[in-house]
Design a protein around this motif. Structure first.
Motif, PDB file in Angstrom:
ATOM      1  N   UNK A  34       0.849  -1.331   0.119  1.00 35.94           N
ATOM      2  CA  UNK A  34       0.077   0.027   0.073  1.00 35.94           C
ATOM      3  C   UNK A  34       0.991   1.358   0.083  1.00 35.94           C
ATOM      4  N   UNK A  35       1.859   1.217   0.897  1.00 34.66           N
ATOM      5  CA  UNK A  35       2.509   2.358   1.101  1.00 34.66           C
ATOM      6  C   UNK A  35       3.401   2.543  -0.609  1.00 34.66           C
ATOM      7  N   UNK A  36       3.971   1.346  -0.967  1.00 35.16           N
ATOM      8  CA  UNK A  36       4.566   1.340  -2.412  1.00 35.16           C
ATOM      9  C   UNK A  36       3.657   2.134  -3.419  1.00 35.16           C
ATOM     10  N   UNK A 158      -3.593  11.840   0.110  1.00 36.01           N
ATOM     11  CA  UNK A 158      -3.831  13.106   0.443  1.00 36.01           C
ATOM     12  C   UNK A 158      -3.290  13.466   1.962  1.00 36.01           C
ATOM     13  N   UNK A 159      -3.476  12.567   2.800  1.00 28.14           N
ATOM     14  CA  UNK A 159      -3.024  12.843   4.082  1.00 28.14           C
ATOM     15  C   UNK A 159      -1.458  13.020   4.100  1.00 28.14           C
ATOM     16  N   UNK A 160      -0.918  11.988   3.365  1.00 27.14           N
ATOM     17  CA  UNK A 160       0.627  11.971   3.316  1.00 27.14           C
ATOM     18  C   UNK A 160       1.095  13.099   2.435  1.00 27.14           C
ATOM     19  N   UNK A 161       0.367  13.579   1.546  1.00 27.48           N
ATOM     20  CA  UNK A 161       0.882  14.533   0.806  1.00 27.48           C
ATOM     21  C   UNK A 161       0.817  15.831   1.881  1.00 27.48           C
ATOM     22  N   UNK A 162      -0.283  16.029   2.557  1.00 28.03           N
ATOM     23  CA  UNK A 162      -0.403  17.222   3.300  1.00 28.03           C
ATOM     24  C   UNK A 162       0.460  17.161   4.596  1.00 28.03           C
ATOM     25  N   UNK A 163       0.543  16.067   5.291  1.00 26.73           N
ATOM     26  CA  UNK A 163       1.149  16.195   6.628  1.00 26.73           C
ATOM     27  C   UNK A 163       2.502  15.335   6.463  1.00 26.73           C
ATOM     28  N   UNK A 278      -5.507  19.723   7.644  1.00 25.55           N
ATOM     29  CA  UNK A 278      -5.788  19.332   5.990  1.00 25.55           C
ATOM     30  C   UNK A 278      -7.408  19.176   6.134  1.00 25.55           C
ATOM     31  N   UNK A 279      -7.931  19.690   5.314  1.00 30.45           N
ATOM     32  CA  UNK A 279      -9.726  19.198   5.343  1.00 30.45           C
ATOM     33  C   UNK A 279      -9.745  18.276   3.944  1.00 30.45           C
ATOM     34  N   UNK A 280     -10.229  17.238   4.286  1.00 30.84           N
ATOM     35  CA  UNK A 280     -10.558  16.158   3.148  1.00 30.84           C
ATOM     36  C   UNK A 280     -12.219  16.049   3.075  1.00 30.84           C
ATOM     37  N   UNK A 281     -12.478  15.496   1.973  1.00 38.74           N
ATOM     38  CA  UNK A 281     -14.112  15.204   1.889  1.00 38.74           C
ATOM     39  C   UNK A 281     -13.967  14.267   0.516  1.00 38.74           C
ATOM     40  N   UNK A 306      -7.346  14.999  -7.523  1.00 39.71           N
ATOM     41  CA  UNK A 306      -6.075  14.877  -8.300  1.00 39.71           C
ATOM     42  C   UNK A 306      -5.379  13.506  -7.830  1.00 39.71           C
ATOM     43  N   UNK A 307      -5.142  13.271  -6.771  1.00 42.15           N
ATOM     44  CA  UNK A 307      -4.782  12.255  -5.928  1.00 42.15           C
ATOM     45  C   UNK A 307      -5.476  11.094  -6.298  1.00 42.15           C
ATOM     46  N   UNK A 308      -6.684  11.050  -6.441  1.00 42.22           N
ATOM     47  CA  UNK A 308      -7.518   9.844  -6.947  1.00 42.22           C
ATOM     48  C   UNK A 308      -7.121   9.200  -8.231  1.00 42.22           C
ATOM     49  N   UNK A 309      -6.743  10.020  -9.215  1.00 42.50           N
ATOM     50  CA  UNK A 309      -6.250   9.864 -10.336  1.00 42.50           C
ATOM     51  C   UNK A 309      -5.040   9.354 -10.456  1.00 42.50           C
TER      52      UNK A 309
END
Lengths: 335, 335, 335
Positions: A34-36, A158-163, A278-281, A306-309
């Motif tokens: 998953x991390x990879x 997204x969490x990792x990109x932000x934090x 970070x605010x996610x939805x 964007x991260x979804x893609x």
């Protein structure tokens, strides 16, 4: 264009662990993989041109037995951005497929056309049945509760990109925590890493199910607290994951109207939050995040799209066994 | 295939004036740029192979909130013929997009997938809203009155291809001149060039609105005359632009039946026309041009379909800032 | 990608007999060309990478006036696997096309977008009308009785792949032989080769029409026998072609239920069959072949799906006049 991809070589010696398998749930994917996948998504984002021919000659089939345009377009764009092609159907077009034919037969048929399949189906378990019948990798794009592994990968990315990390964080989840399966899947996956403090923010009517709470309790160094008061805890959060509170979950409209406003995020409530929260939805939103918040630098929900893609590009190429040019070398240098 | 397009270089120094902007209406596009788009369309037509990779790696999203297969296929083919790819939805598939999500949110989402968007929507003003929310160029493919800039570009390209020029012409417009917004847009744009004599042919019930007539009066060396008699004026025309007369515009069926035949173009009426008159029609037609006319060399309406694709190729590549290989050099030589 | 296809050269001197023509029925295609198409399909199967750019720059339009997802995906995948692109519509999206516009006008329009068209339409004769209006090749993907030439090519390819030949065979056809037009077309085409023994297995209510029987009688060295008893003849067959028995064909449910089971193929019935008999079915199946049969090596119906894609690749490239790289050389060596 200048990148000449050799399909024969890339499918022989370069063994990618996920190659050839289906992904119905993240639960049986090792955390290292998953991390990879998250690493691959980040690499793709900064190496768009290098990866643009990774899946040349491949065909993705999107089999959407119910419409979910947002998810379908994300899967399709991911394959096109890797150089592959797309076939498929969505909702209204499927009459002839569903007419008396089993999912298994459809998947056996489509396995003759496509190299990889993304399936969305209203019935829980359909993706598993599909993966067992297909002779090519199948990705669950939502069945039944509409939980699906690429949504959770999207949230993690997204969490990792932000934090910069996925644990040693205080993560608030707000809204419908009873029926929001997206939230359950995110919590469950984060618990595998441990060291997360969850703040579960919901009305009494929509509290987190016991099996999810038990999952947190049994995880290494994870904690949770439940509250109905977003204002009271927002200042403690590194991440705030908002979800929609659907009117049909309530017995009467008065309760709904009373509670709804408590769970709408706006500029006023955000004043008490940390400057780097970070605010996610998961989107689509209706009104649970005010439009004024979109311009706040803490808003991460369109970055999430964007991260979804990007995670779908990572997953599709990994399951196909098509190595991202330069990725392995970069990882070895980094290690 | 032999043409290796370098995206990094083509998006840096080669500044194309239209690059990056949206096109909701032609009214705010300088006439020099409109004429340049027509030049590009003509260049594309004679350099199909040279331009076949102009938009390699690009993705167009066609967001059709109401079906318009003809227009959608034209936009999509245009991008495919330039080497790009297409995602999108049309009518029946859009349930999940429209479900409570604003156009703005959809466009912010799709901006993460696509490099350019073509949108069609039943509500007037939707394309403007879309262009303001998107972070990529948006082309209006029809909103509300179904007037859209690429239809007018198509009409202009066809007139110029047939007559060699766009003014110093007598141009007849025939049929429903009240509600036919395609016609209003064409007149308005031609008035910017000046030196056009308009012959407005319609029943009394469907005459040209005053604001359009005022536009002609205020234009340099433009004239108009109104008539109900196609036979009486057809011999004067360089161009005859036919439109459909819809039954629902009339108070009673008798009026409709009486008038309809007056505005059907057939071989008999064409005997009085000049041998080099060009017949245009935005299509689809019902019966306002007899099928026997299709084989007349003056019929230009299927050539118009072809021009529709060519101007969309010109517009899509220009908004993306992807320069057509060889175009600038050829233009400099010609100048 | 490494294969540089030169469109100018491939459309000039290399004359392929089928180039530029439409295929509404197999009846007017010479048998030598039908056999050549089967050769091409087999060649494509073993030369996937060599043929992957045969149709670079081409566009296929799939005009499906009624949904038939299985057939549409097969045509589309075929073009994508040859390097071409796809536009089109299916069922629900077609509102604006059908709204008052004739098939002829639609085909004249689409001829400006696409290089080749596959059309499916509920009305018999629609494909012929389409082929007469279009200026590009049109393939009939089913009109009226849903008989279409690529289904028969698929069946022939599968018989030849399994048995090594198309005649000197005993071929059983089982189920609905009255309304199953797929079966009529297969018999008719096999009769052109001669030397086939047909075993026609159906309930009395669903026997083969007289015109088909007459076709067999008038063919060189072809025979037939009619029977209602699958068990009694299965041991004699080289090929067993199963079809669906639809309940609505029967006057009462009792008859249907009584007969249905007689015509369900299962492991038990297969015990009496030859070890190398090939089982075909045009799909989709409902219950006329038990799922347990899928794993029997005699089951050829999913291989048939694959052959469907291959014959469409052969036909599309042949009609476009795009020569398969290496095919001619290989054939000359073989000859």
């Amino acid at each position: 264009m200048s990148q000449q991809v050799d399909h024969a070589s890339k499918t022989s010696s370069d063994v990618v662990p996920l190659r050839g398998r289906s992904v119905v749930t993240l639960d049986d994917i090792p955390m290292t993989q998953i991390l990879d996948l998250l690493d691959r998504a980040a690499y793709i984002d900064t190496h768009r041109r290098q990866v643009a021919h990774t899946c040349d000659g491949r065909v993705l089939a999107t089999l959407f037995y119910e419409p979910s345009t947002r998810t379908r377009l994300s899967f399709e764009t991911a394959m096109l951005r890797l150089g592959g092609q797309v076939i498929g159907f969505a909702g209204a077009q499927l009459a002839s497929v569903s007419k008396g034919e089993s999912i298994s037969d459809t998947l056996k048929t489509v396995s003759n056309y496509a190299d990889i399949v993304a399936i969305r189906h209203p019935k829980e378990g359909a993706a598993l049945v599909a993966s067992q019948a297909a002779t090519v990798p199948v990705i669950n794009a939502g069945d039944g509760g509409h939980m699906h592994p690429t949504q959770t990968l999207t949230d993690l990315a997204t969490i990792r990109a932000r934090k910069g990390r996925l644990n040693h964080l205080t993560i608030g989840l707000c809204g419908d925590l009873t029926f929001g399966r997206t939230v359950h899947s995110l919590i469950t996956t984060l618990c595998r890493l441990g060291h997360v403090d969850f703040v579960l923010i919901s009305p009494d009517e929509l509290r987190t199910p016991e099996y999810v709470l038990e999952r947190i309790r049994s995880s290494a160094d994870c904690t949770y607290r439940e509250t109905g008061d977003l204002n009271g805890v927002i200042g403690d959060l590194d991440v705030l994951y908002m979800t929609r509170v659907q009117q049909e979950r309530f017995f009467n409209e008065d309760d709904y109207l009373r509670l709804r406003d408590t769970y709408i995020l706006d500029a006023d409530k955000l004043r008490a939050a940390r400057p780097d929260m970070a605010i996610l939805h998961p989107l689509p939103r209706v009104n649970e995040i005010a439009v004024e918040v979109d311009h706040d630098p803490r808003a991460a929900y369109f970055q999430q799209v964007r991260n979804g893609m990007l995670v779908r590009m990572a997953l599709e190429s990994a399951l196909l066994g098509d190595e991202l040019p330069g990725y392995r070398e970069q990882k070895e240098v980094a290690a």
